[in-house]
Design an enzyme around this catalytic site. Structure first.
Site, PDB file in Angstrom:
ATOM      1  N   ASP A   8       0.863  -1.199   0.000  1.00  0.00           N
ATOM      2  CA  ASP A   8       0.000   0.000   0.000  1.00  0.00           C
ATOM      3  C   ASP A   8       0.894   1.242   0.000  1.00  0.00           C
ATOM      4  O   ASP A   8       1.751   1.410   0.866  1.00  0.00           O
ATOM      5  CB  ASP A   8      -0.894  -0.035   1.251  1.00  0.00           C
ATOM      6  CG  ASP A   8      -1.932   1.093   1.266  1.00  0.00           C
ATOM      7  OD1 ASP A   8      -3.115   0.794   1.465  1.00  0.00           O
ATOM      8  OD2 ASP A   8      -1.542   2.262   1.099  1.00  0.00           O
ATOM      9  N   ASP A 103      -3.817   2.369  -5.191  1.00  0.00           N
ATOM     10  CA  ASP A 103      -2.533   2.382  -4.477  1.00  0.00           C
ATOM     11  C   ASP A 103      -2.274   1.131  -3.650  1.00  0.00           C
ATOM     12  O   ASP A 103      -1.401   1.128  -2.795  1.00  0.00           O
ATOM     13  CB  ASP A 103      -2.425   3.646  -3.603  1.00  0.00           C
ATOM     14  CG  ASP A 103      -2.965   3.460  -2.204  1.00  0.00           C
ATOM     15  OD1 ASP A 103      -3.998   2.782  -2.059  1.00  0.00           O
ATOM     16  OD2 ASP A 103      -2.338   3.975  -1.268  1.00  0.00           O
ATOM     17  N   GLU A 104      -2.985   0.078  -3.936  1.00  0.00           N
ATOM     18  CA  GLU A 104      -2.956  -1.058  -3.025  1.00  0.00           C
ATOM     19  C   GLU A 104      -3.151  -2.370  -3.795  1.00  0.00           C
ATOM     20  O   GLU A 104      -4.012  -2.436  -4.667  1.00  0.00           O
ATOM     21  CB  GLU A 104      -4.118  -0.849  -2.066  1.00  0.00           C
ATOM     22  CG  GLU A 104      -4.187  -1.675  -0.870  1.00  0.00           C
ATOM     23  CD  GLU A 104      -5.509  -1.415  -0.138  1.00  0.00           C
ATOM     24  OE1 GLU A 104      -5.823  -2.199   0.729  1.00  0.00           O
ATOM     25  OE2 GLU A 104      -6.231  -0.452  -0.473  1.00  0.00           O
TER      26      GLU A 104
HETATM   27  P1  TTP Z   1      -5.102   5.167   1.414  1.00  0.00           P
HETATM   28  O1  TTP Z   1      -4.117   4.096   1.038  1.00  0.00           O
HETATM   29  O2  TTP Z   1      -6.157   4.825   2.395  1.00  0.00           O
HETATM   30  O3  TTP Z   1      -4.369   6.435   1.991  1.00  0.00           O
HETATM   31  P2  TTP Z   1      -2.970   7.054   1.610  1.00  0.00           P
HETATM   32  O4  TTP Z   1      -2.252   6.244   0.588  1.00  0.00           O
HETATM   33  O5  TTP Z   1      -3.180   8.484   1.251  1.00  0.00           O
HETATM   34  O6  TTP Z   1      -2.198   7.029   2.984  1.00  0.00           O
HETATM   35  P3  TTP Z   1      -1.588   5.773   3.750  1.00  0.00           P
HETATM   36  O7  TTP Z   1      -0.128   6.033   3.843  1.00  0.00           O
HETATM   37  O8  TTP Z   1      -2.256   5.768   5.081  1.00  0.00           O
HETATM   38  O9  TTP Z   1      -1.897   4.552   2.927  1.00  0.00           O
HETATM   39  O10 TTP Z   1      -5.819   5.694   0.108  1.00  0.00           O
HETATM   40  C1  TTP Z   1      -5.137   5.855  -1.138  1.00  0.00           C
HETATM   41  C2  TTP Z   1      -5.607   7.090  -1.846  1.00  0.00           C
HETATM   42  O11 TTP Z   1      -7.029   7.036  -2.042  1.00  0.00           O
HETATM   43  C3  TTP Z   1      -5.356   8.363  -1.070  1.00  0.00           C
HETATM   44  O12 TTP Z   1      -4.064   8.898  -1.327  1.00  0.00           O
HETATM   45  C4  TTP Z   1      -6.465   9.267  -1.516  1.00  0.00           C
HETATM   46  C5  TTP Z   1      -7.594   8.338  -1.885  1.00  0.00           C
HETATM   47  N1  TTP Z   1      -8.625   8.347  -0.822  1.00  0.00           N
HETATM   48  C6  TTP Z   1      -9.672   9.261  -0.915  1.00  0.00           C
HETATM   49  O13 TTP Z   1      -9.766   9.998  -1.872  1.00  0.00           O
HETATM   50  N2  TTP Z   1     -10.600   9.295   0.099  1.00  0.00           N
HETATM   51  C7  TTP Z   1     -10.515   8.477   1.198  1.00  0.00           C
HETATM   52  O14 TTP Z   1     -11.356   8.543   2.098  1.00  0.00           O
HETATM   53  C8  TTP Z   1      -9.428   7.534   1.284  1.00  0.00           C
HETATM   54  C9  TTP Z   1      -9.300   6.645   2.481  1.00  0.00           C
HETATM   55  C10 TTP Z   1      -8.512   7.533   0.257  1.00  0.00           C
HETATM   56 MG    MG Z   2      -2.060   4.190   0.803  1.00  0.00          MG
END
Ligand code: TTP
Ligand code: MG
Length: 375
Positions: A8, A103-104
């Site tokens: 992720d 992103d995952e």
């Molecule tokens: P995430 O992987 O949940 O968050 P992140 O990558 O920004 O941070 P982390 O290091 O905790 O993984 O989500 C990936 C992307 O999806 C994030 O950059 C933006 C988008 N997203 C939204 O637009 N709204 C949301 O509520 C979430 C959770 C994510």
């Molecule tokens: Mg992320």
């Protein structure tokens, strides 16, 4: 034995912005909509997180908590482009890649591991992190174990730039101290119920007798019990499973008129209902996606009393969700309706990030590649 990675990216949207604009590096970046127009935070850079800023928070609140935060509008096409690069790196390690969102992803790296030849899961994971960094500039947090959900929990534990390996046999000990809500299939409401019964950790849960599980979880008892004990054989799915059916439309001109919005929503709901029927699917969760005039994009979801593909309940719930967001002067660029949480056992696989009935949650499902567009 399988070796599965969950990877992720860290603060994905915000990190892309920092890469593309060096002035943002090392600074608190808030990606999302404008505070004046009730925008929400899509994500915040790690520099902003100590201030308490997080995804789905109103931007106005974020700015109050972190006044020095730099607001950046999302550039979805750029994120998709970066996502493709990252997924290409993943596919260099194994063909068995299951993307969960931009992103995952899960990767089955069993073939790449050969302990007799010194190719350990840890080495593969380090190499993966290094290649992603080298080829995209992004950092990725990685969890490695024999099962998908243990890896998923592990990848989150040392963010950002995390790496956690759970050796086979250590699963129970690894899971035991974690909050019960971290377990796959235990949503916030169930977690609350369990806490009320004195079950706080996954370890507490694992120590319960079999008949207790049957009483509390009914049909799901066995799968929950096995997961609490660190056992799960769920394979990495490369084929796309339909997890949600949705339909959305962008308007040539922004719409603020209630009746017109109602009409559009009805059409979308009918389309989704028809598509569900065609696929023989019935879902419980209805999501409405909205994009405002200023490009702020968010969604609201709620749950039907029972799985359905009938147009009426879907339409009604969608309308209730949208109505709550209508305020004077607010105009919409895009509306979408989606149905997910299908009744073929899918709900067992729900991740804790699905907040049933919690309208404040922005669903990331909308960025999932497996969202099925209507024909
Ligand atoms: P995430 O992987 O949940 O968050 P992140 O990558 O920004 O941070 P982390 O290091 O905790 O993984 O989500 C990936 C992307 O999806 C994030 O950059 C933006 C988008 N997203 C939204 O637009 N709204 C949301 O509520 C979430 C959770 C994510
Ligand atoms: Mg992320």
């Amino acid at each position: 034995m399988a070796h599965i990675i969950h990877a992720d990216l860290d603060a994905f949207y915000a990190t892309v912005e920092q890469l593309d604009n060096p002035e943002l590096r090392g600074k608190p970046v808030l990606v999302g909509g404008r505070p004046e127009s009730r925008g929400v935070v899509a994500t915040a850079s790690y520099e902003a997180r100590p201030f308490g800023v997080h995804s789905a928070m109103p931007m106005r609140t974020a700015v109050r908590l972190c006044p020095q935060g730099i607001i950046v509008r999302p550039r979805f096409n750029r994120y998709r482009e970066m996502s493709r690069l990252v997924m290409d790196v993943f596919r260099d390690f194994t063909e068995i890649v299951e993307p969960l969102s931009l992103d995952e992803a899960y990767l089955d790296i069993s073939e790449a591991v050969n302990e007799a030849e010194g190719r350990w899961p840890l080495g593969v994971a380090l190499e993966l992190k290094r290649r992603v960094k080298e080829e995209t500039g992004l950092t990725v947090s990685v969890g490695v174990s024999a099962s998908k959900y243990v890896s998923k929990i592990a990848s989150d534990l040392q963010k950002p730039d995390g790496l956690v390996v759970v050796p086979s046999g250590d699963e129970t000990g690894f899971l035991a101290p974690l909050a019960v809500g971290k377990l796959w299939g235990i949503g916030p409401k169930t977690a609350e119920r369990l806490n009320a019964e004195g079950v706080e950790t996954i370890g507490d849960l694992a120590s319960k007798p079999t008949d207790w599980f049957a009483r509390v979880f009914g049909q799901r008892a066995e799968s929950v019990r096995l997961r609490a004990a660190g056992q799960d054989n769920e394979p990495v799915h490369t084929e796309r499973v339909t997890k949600s059916v949705s339909s959305e439309t962008t308007f040539p001109d922004d719409i603020g008129d209630t009746e017109e919005l109602h009409r559009v929503l009805d059409e979308l709901a009918s389309g989704v209902s028809g598509s569900l029927e065609g696929k023989g699917l019935q879902g419980r969760t209805v999501t409405v996606k909205m994009r405002l005039a200023d490009f702020t994009t968010f969604s609201r979801q709620s749950t039907l009393p029972r799985p359905s593909n009938d147009v009426d309940p879907i339409r009604e719930l969608a309308w209730r969700l949208l109505s709550a967001e209508l305020t004077a002067g607010r105009t919409f660029r895009l509306l979408g309706v989606g149905v997910s949480n299908f009744s073929d056992g899918e709900e067992e696989r729900q991740l804790p990030l699905t907040l049933e009935g919690d309208f404040s949650a922005v669903r990331r499902e909308w960025w999932l590649p497996e969202t099925t567009p209507l024909p």
